[in-house]
Design a protein around this motif. Structure first.
Motif, mmCIF file in Angstrom:
data_model
loop_
_atom_site.group_PDB
_atom_site.id
_atom_site.type_symbol
_atom_site.label_atom_id
_atom_site.label_comp_id
_atom_site.label_asym_id
_atom_site.label_seq_id
_atom_site.Cartn_x
_atom_site.Cartn_y
_atom_site.Cartn_z
ATOM 1 N N THR A 428 0.816 -1.213 0.000
ATOM 2 C CA THR A 428 0.000 0.000 0.000
ATOM 3 C C THR A 428 0.846 1.258 0.000
ATOM 4 O OG1 THR A 428 -1.829 -1.104 1.155
ATOM 5 C CG2 THR A 428 -1.745 1.311 1.263
ATOM 6 N N TRP A 429 1.830 1.312 0.887
ATOM 7 C CA TRP A 429 2.583 2.545 1.066
ATOM 8 C C TRP A 429 3.809 2.663 0.161
ATOM 9 C CZ3 TRP A 429 0.596 6.616 3.231
ATOM 10 C CH2 TRP A 429 -0.482 6.449 4.110
ATOM 11 N N GLY A 430 4.282 1.550 -0.375
ATOM 12 C CA GLY A 430 5.443 1.604 -1.257
ATOM 13 C C GLY A 430 5.254 2.540 -2.445
ATOM 14 N N PRO A 431 4.220 2.318 -3.280
ATOM 15 C CA PRO A 431 4.025 3.205 -4.432
ATOM 16 C C PRO A 431 3.669 4.632 -4.052
ATOM 17 C CG PRO A 431 2.194 1.646 -4.231
ATOM 18 C CD PRO A 431 3.265 1.190 -3.289
ATOM 19 N N ILE A 432 2.918 4.803 -2.953
ATOM 20 C CA ILE A 432 2.536 6.156 -2.531
ATOM 21 C C ILE A 432 3.769 6.957 -2.121
ATOM 22 C CG2 ILE A 432 1.279 7.492 -0.796
ATOM 23 C CD1 ILE A 432 -0.823 5.256 -0.784
ATOM 24 N N LEU A 433 4.635 6.364 -1.300
ATOM 25 C CA LEU A 433 5.846 7.055 -0.868
ATOM 26 C C LEU A 433 6.807 7.260 -2.033
ATOM 27 C CD1 LEU A 433 6.515 5.412 2.612
ATOM 28 C CD2 LEU A 433 5.654 7.712 2.125
ATOM 29 N N THR A 434 6.818 6.339 -2.980
ATOM 30 C CA THR A 434 7.655 6.493 -4.171
ATOM 31 C C THR A 434 7.293 7.769 -4.915
ATOM 32 O OG1 THR A 434 8.015 4.109 -4.474
ATOM 33 C CG2 THR A 434 8.231 5.508 -6.425
ATOM 34 N N VAL A 435 6.005 7.989 -5.106
ATOM 35 C CA VAL A 435 5.526 9.179 -5.817
ATOM 36 C C VAL A 435 5.861 10.447 -5.041
ATOM 37 C CG1 VAL A 435 3.451 10.424 -6.523
ATOM 38 C CG2 VAL A 435 3.701 8.007 -7.086
ATOM 39 N N VAL A 436 5.567 10.447 -3.759
ATOM 40 C CA VAL A 436 5.785 11.644 -2.940
ATOM 41 C C VAL A 436 7.262 12.006 -2.870
ATOM 42 C CG1 VAL A 436 5.599 12.603 -0.616
ATOM 43 C CG2 VAL A 436 3.702 11.272 -1.573
ATOM 44 N N LEU A 437 8.111 11.028 -2.609
ATOM 45 C CA LEU A 437 9.541 11.303 -2.463
ATOM 46 C C LEU A 437 10.178 11.686 -3.794
ATOM 47 C CD1 LEU A 437 10.646 8.524 0.064
ATOM 48 C CD2 LEU A 437 10.528 10.993 0.448
ATOM 49 N N SER A 438 9.812 11.009 -4.869
ATOM 50 C CA SER A 438 10.375 11.341 -6.178
ATOM 51 C C SER A 438 10.056 12.779 -6.552
ATOM 52 C CB SER A 438 9.838 10.384 -7.248
ATOM 53 O OG SER A 438 10.233 9.054 -7.002
ATOM 54 N N ALA A 439 8.805 13.178 -6.346
ATOM 55 C CA ALA A 439 8.388 14.545 -6.666
ATOM 56 C C ALA A 439 9.091 15.555 -5.774
ATOM 57 C CB ALA A 439 6.874 14.678 -6.530
ATOM 58 N N ALA A 440 9.166 15.256 -4.473
ATOM 59 C CA ALA A 440 9.775 16.190 -3.529
ATOM 60 C C ALA A 440 11.264 16.382 -3.815
ATOM 61 C CB ALA A 440 9.576 15.693 -2.099
ATOM 62 N N VAL A 441 11.974 15.289 -4.033
ATOM 63 C CA VAL A 441 13.414 15.378 -4.301
ATOM 64 C C VAL A 441 13.670 16.126 -5.602
ATOM 65 C CG1 VAL A 441 15.498 14.041 -4.842
ATOM 66 C CG2 VAL A 441 13.986 13.307 -2.985
ATOM 67 N N TYR A 442 12.876 15.836 -6.635
ATOM 68 C CA TYR A 442 13.073 16.516 -7.921
ATOM 69 C C TYR A 442 12.803 18.016 -7.798
ATOM 70 C CZ TYR A 442 13.118 17.389 -12.934
ATOM 71 O OH TYR A 442 13.442 17.864 -14.183
ATOM 72 N N ALA A 443 11.747 18.372 -7.045
ATOM 73 C CA ALA A 443 11.414 19.788 -6.862
ATOM 74 C C ALA A 443 12.528 20.522 -6.114
ATOM 75 C CB ALA A 443 10.094 19.924 -6.112
ATOM 76 N N ILE A 444 13.088 19.874 -5.112
ATOM 77 C CA ILE A 444 14.189 20.492 -4.358
ATOM 78 C C ILE A 444 15.410 20.687 -5.247
ATOM 79 C CG2 ILE A 444 15.852 20.110 -2.492
ATOM 80 C CD1 ILE A 444 13.571 18.664 -0.981
ATOM 81 N N LEU A 445 15.746 19.657 -6.014
ATOM 82 C CA LEU A 445 16.901 19.759 -6.904
ATOM 83 C C LEU A 445 16.662 20.780 -8.011
ATOM 84 C CD1 LEU A 445 17.885 15.986 -7.159
ATOM 85 C CD2 LEU A 445 19.077 17.792 -5.906
ATOM 86 N N TRP A 446 15.414 20.915 -8.438
ATOM 87 C CA TRP A 446 15.067 21.915 -9.452
ATOM 88 C C TRP A 446 15.417 23.318 -8.950
ATOM 89 C CZ3 TRP A 446 12.745 22.211 -14.335
ATOM 90 C CH2 TRP A 446 12.225 23.445 -14.693
ATOM 91 N N ARG A 447 15.124 23.560 -7.673
ATOM 92 C CA ARG A 447 15.387 24.879 -7.092
ATOM 93 C C ARG A 447 16.867 25.086 -6.810
ATOM 94 N NH1 ARG A 447 10.913 27.523 -8.542
ATOM 95 N NH2 ARG A 447 9.010 26.538 -7.740
#
Length: 462
Positions: A428-447
């Protein structure tokens, strides 16, 4: 015209102009593209997964999770399809921006292998249905399926099938309606299918049933990648239509919602039917005879034209990245051979496991892609006209985000191996956390790392 495509604000308008240049004359009309794409809606797998979720979590929770899944698919694909149409960019081309040319090779081969896997799976259903009807061996019917499916993907034949798909759709739709009515008349109508309840969901399941169902449908986010490759063929004037009708809520209400209703009803109405794709297919053939076989053959043949096409196209893109130049027809034949060899294996038994693992890889990619598009909505860095040599081999922003999200998702999937009681938590939580963390890390690196936003390394002269 000289364009600096490294992300400078001074060049946004010029880059936008390049992304819009050309006309729509060589693109598919809205009707043709819709008919081609709606062939994907008839995957019998969608019938199975709806039933499986209802059996596991109860019908009400499964339907709540299904509605949430349909809405999420609609919103995400609205972003991806608009971008793909505006820039005429496929998954392979877009991945150069977020992962670099070498990094995009990974995404391309994953896409190719997943499409091939689905071709194997859906083809196995047709072979199983033929065997249930006429007897014989699976290897023989598997060969028959591959031999007739492959020519349907050749240029002219594929365009004909794309047009034919619109006419075949009623057979699939009314065939499933007939299956529901048939099962009700033969075995009786009851409310068991809608009232099925498993009681309170234990902690080991990872959360409420509707959340587990939602996470389960994340396992087929490969549909987002399918969307991007198909949308790249559309006309820019049809963007709104494609966002809502072709790739939007209507498609998923049919592909997921209607199919789930049929799967749930048949599962709780036909006595002794096994809750598996082959089980439901076998049940339909046993109950309806030739008509059931016709529905399965039509539905699976339609979806497999997409599977074969996308598998071969991305396998070709992968080969060309490795400097292997072969005609498209050769890549299609290679794909067909791989499909047949895999059909000889008991691959259907490993469906949910395969979905879980490929789901982590794909959901991480989709999360990064959507984040990139949202953050760069005023830019048009990506365009099919830009050659590979203008891109970095590796884009650290995307690769780091993809690795972080994927590793976390894979770790959660191992919970069930470590402790069976935690299998539901991981799933249940594997794919959900994958999406959240991937987006968060990419957004941080973008900035924090703006030099890698576009993946481009040099000036493009036009």
């Amino acid at each position: 015209m000289s364009l600096n495509l490294t992300g400078s604000n001074d060049d946004v308008e010029a880059t936008d102009a390049m992304a819009r240049e050309g006309n729509d004359d060589d693109q598919m009309g809205r009707g043709s593209l819709s008919m081609a794409w709606y062939g994907v809606a008839s995957a019998f797998f969608f019938v199975y997964i709806g039933a499986a979720m209802a059996v596991a979590y109860g019908t009400v929770d499964a339907l709540i999770g299904l509605v949430l899944a349909i809405v999420s698919y609609w919103l995400i694909n609205a972003v991806l399809s608009k971008y793909a149409i505006n820039n005429r960019t496929t998954v392979a081309q877009f991945s150069r921006t977020i992962l670099g040319t070498t990094g995009s090779t990974i995404a391309t081969i994953i896409f190719a292998l997943v499409a091939i896997y689905y071709a194997v799976f859906e083809g196995s259903i047709i072979a199983y249905a033929f065997m249930a009807m006429f007897g014989g061996e699976m290897w023989m019917w598997s060969l028959v399926v591959v031999l007739y499916s492959t020519p349907l993907v050749f240029g002219g034949a594929r365009r004909f099938i794309d047009k034919l798909n619109g006419w075949l759709m009623p057979i699939y739709f009314f065939g499933l309606v007939a299956a529901v009515v048939w099962a009700g008349v033969v075995y009786g109508f009851s409310d068991t299918w809608i009232t099925h309840d498993v009681g309170p969901v234990p902690f080991a399941m990872g959360g409420p049933g509707w959340l587990a169902t939602f996470a389960g449908y994340m396992g087929i986010w490969i549909m987002m990648m399918y969307t991007m490759d198909y949308a790249a063929l559309g006309k820019r004037k049809d963007i709104t239509f494609h966002q809502n009708i072709t790739f939007g809520w209507l498609f998923y209400a049919l592909a997921y919602g209607f199919a789930a209703f049929v799967g749930i009803f048949l599962t709780f109405t036909i006595p002794g039917v096994e809750v598996s794709e082959t089980g439901l297919a076998g049940g339909m053939v046993s109950m309806m005879g030739v008509l059931g076989l016709l529905v399965i053959w039509v539905s699976q043949t339609r979806i497999n034209t997409a599977n074969y096409y996308l598998g071969a196209a991305n396998l070709q893109a992968f080969g060309e990245r490795l400097r292997i130049k072969l005609p498209s027809v050769v890549w299609l034949i290679i794909t067909a051979v791989i499909v047949y060899l895999l059909m000889l294996l008991p691959i259907v038994q490993y469906l949910l496991i395969a979905l879980a693992y490929q789901g982590v890889l794909v959901t991480a990619w989709v999360s990064i892609a959507v984040t990139h598009i949202v953050l760069s909505k005023r830019r048009r860095e990506e365009h099919a006209a830009i050659g590979d040599h203008h891109y970095r081999a590796f884009n650290s922003n995307g690769l780091i985000a993809w690795i972080v999200g994927t590793v976390v998702g894979l770790v959660f999937l191992q919970f069930g191996t470590i402790n069976p009681d935690l299998a539901g938590v991981g799933a249940t939580w594997g794919p959900i956390l994958t999406v959240v963390l991937s987006a968060a890390v990419y957004a941080i690196l973008w900035r924090t790392n703006p030099s890698s936003r576009t993946g481009l390394i040099r000036v493009v002269n036009e």
